[in-house]
Design a protein around this motif. Sequence first.
Motif, PDB file in Angstrom:
ATOM      1  N   GLY A  50      -3.457   2.695   2.696  1.00  0.00           N
ATOM      2  CA  GLY A  50      -2.754   1.480   2.304  1.00  0.00           C
ATOM      3  C   GLY A  50      -3.337   0.260   2.969  1.00  0.00           C
ATOM      4  O   GLY A  50      -2.612  -0.598   3.489  1.00  0.00           O
ATOM      5  N   LEU A  51      -4.678   0.158   2.921  1.00  0.00           N
ATOM      6  CA  LEU A  51      -5.382  -0.974   3.525  1.00  0.00           C
ATOM      7  C   LEU A  51      -6.392  -1.548   2.545  1.00  0.00           C
ATOM      8  O   LEU A  51      -7.522  -1.882   2.922  1.00  0.00           O
ATOM      9  CB  LEU A  51      -6.083  -0.528   4.824  1.00  0.00           C
ATOM     10  CG  LEU A  51      -5.169  -0.103   5.974  1.00  0.00           C
ATOM     11  CD1 LEU A  51      -5.986   0.509   7.110  1.00  0.00           C
ATOM     12  CD2 LEU A  51      -4.349  -1.292   6.478  1.00  0.00           C
ATOM     13  N   THR A  52      -6.003  -1.669   1.284  1.00  0.00           N
ATOM     14  CA  THR A  52      -6.923  -2.166   0.257  1.00  0.00           C
ATOM     15  C   THR A  52      -6.945  -3.686   0.173  1.00  0.00           C
ATOM     16  O   THR A  52      -7.821  -4.262  -0.448  1.00  0.00           O
ATOM     17  CB  THR A  52      -6.537  -1.626  -1.128  1.00  0.00           C
ATOM     18  OG1 THR A  52      -5.280  -2.215  -1.536  1.00  0.00           O
ATOM     19  CG2 THR A  52      -6.431  -0.105  -1.140  1.00  0.00           C
TER      20      THR A  52
ATOM     21  N   ASP B 261      -0.955  -1.171  -1.456  1.00  0.00           N
ATOM     22  CA  ASP B 261      -0.786  -0.715  -0.079  1.00  0.00           C
ATOM     23  C   ASP B 261       0.654  -0.304   0.208  1.00  0.00           C
ATOM     24  O   ASP B 261       0.902   0.668   0.931  1.00  0.00           O
ATOM     25  CB  ASP B 261      -1.230  -1.808   0.887  1.00  0.00           C
ATOM     26  CG  ASP B 261      -2.720  -2.096   0.778  1.00  0.00           C
ATOM     27  OD1 ASP B 261      -3.447  -1.217   0.274  1.00  0.00           O
ATOM     28  OD2 ASP B 261      -3.156  -3.192   1.173  1.00  0.00           O
TER      29      ASP B 261
END
Length: 480
Positions: free
Chosen positions: A323-325, A331
């Motif tokens: 969840g670090l897009t 995310d």
Amino acid sequence: MSQTAVILWLRHDLRLSDHAVLESLARRGGPVIPVFILDETAEGEWPPGGASKWWLHHSLEKLDDDLKSLGSRLILRNGRTETELSRLADETGATAVHCHRRYEPAARKIERDVATRLTKDGVEFESFPGHLLFEPDDIRTQQDRPYQVFTPYWKACQKRASTIDAPLGKPRSLNVPSKWPRSEALSDLQLLPTIPWDREFGDVWTPGEAGAHARLSALRKSIADYPTERNRPDHEGSSRLSPHLHFGEINPRQVWKAVHKWIDDGVVTAAAASVFLAELGWREFTHHVLHHFPFTPKTALREEFRRFPWKHSQSYERAWQRGLTGYPIVDAGMRQLWRTGWMHNRVRMIVGSFLTKDLRHNWLDGARWFWDTLVDADLAQNTFNWQWVGGCGADAAPYFRVFNPTLQGKKFDPEGAYVRKWVPELVNCPTKWIHEPWAAPTADLAQAGITAGKDYPEPIVDHAEARDDALEALKSLKNR
């Protein structure tokens, strides 16, 4: 009254009510020996993932308690299914093994192997329907072929709705053997994680039959608004029955009949209820497709997509998983999944589109991650839905349909409540920028205590460019 014991082989039917096999054996009158066998080899290439094991542990615990209320108990074994069932029949003198059917390729194979082994041992084996509303072979096109498009499939099912029987009750008691066979302890199955990544699961979920019916009761209060609320991840508008249905803690016909009773009672209109019932239909359809196309868990149904030029970036995949897009709605969904073992259905489509279109990763990368992290991981639905979003399966969304994560966030999480819950770095981000913080003026972010690229990542890809790249890949496929 027959006094020979029968083994009740429990699989994805971990309940007591509306359990056709259990009801039949209770009426029969002889001793019933309920058994669950943990056999990961029986699941082929898709043994239960970590989140599913967590659910299974607690569901088995609740089922044992429920059986004890009838004077019975649950026998647990760990090993190859056909060996353990044969051994159990020999130990107890049981003359038959009965079970509910499953429809996954490996599950069907193990049923054949069990039937062969038990028949050789002189033990009767019989399987019964009970996991679906309609048997996959009973719904066929006019050309006597399986369906590959949902709408005509569901219309055909609805024409057979009168064949759905009323749910059965729960047996009041069960006859038990004079001596119980050996059982593993539930802890011996080692289903729970050794690292407590599941610490929030118990705050969200109540595995077991009672938990399933509590979810159904909650649906009664919200189903009238289901057609609109089901698309809002910031609201509690979905049923969350999927893990209970997967593990058979509730029978789909119990849900079907309950919803129709609510229609009759004026709780919900037929039109609103039909939207929810179609979701049950979608579950049926995924099993129908898997049954008739058993290769699909690893291979695209649409043959041309077996040549699609997928890409793979380990760093992009890791950013997506964690969840670090840099895309807040994506995310939020991936973090909800990791922390609770579940993700809102609308967001599943968004994150799926992002992986297969924006990052152009093979749909199998997503299917494998969901398989390990979802408490409702179901081979038919996981396979079908990932091929749907990837444009390569039955009744699939066209590959050129690329979800814009920013617009999807603005439409379905308009105030940003869902994002703020799961992406706390953005909790003070102005609503205007909550779904595109990279576009916010530096002063606005500073006032919210956010430094772009430090407190929350910049987008790992440019959506417009990624969309064009995906469409070019589609063109190349057509030119091959």
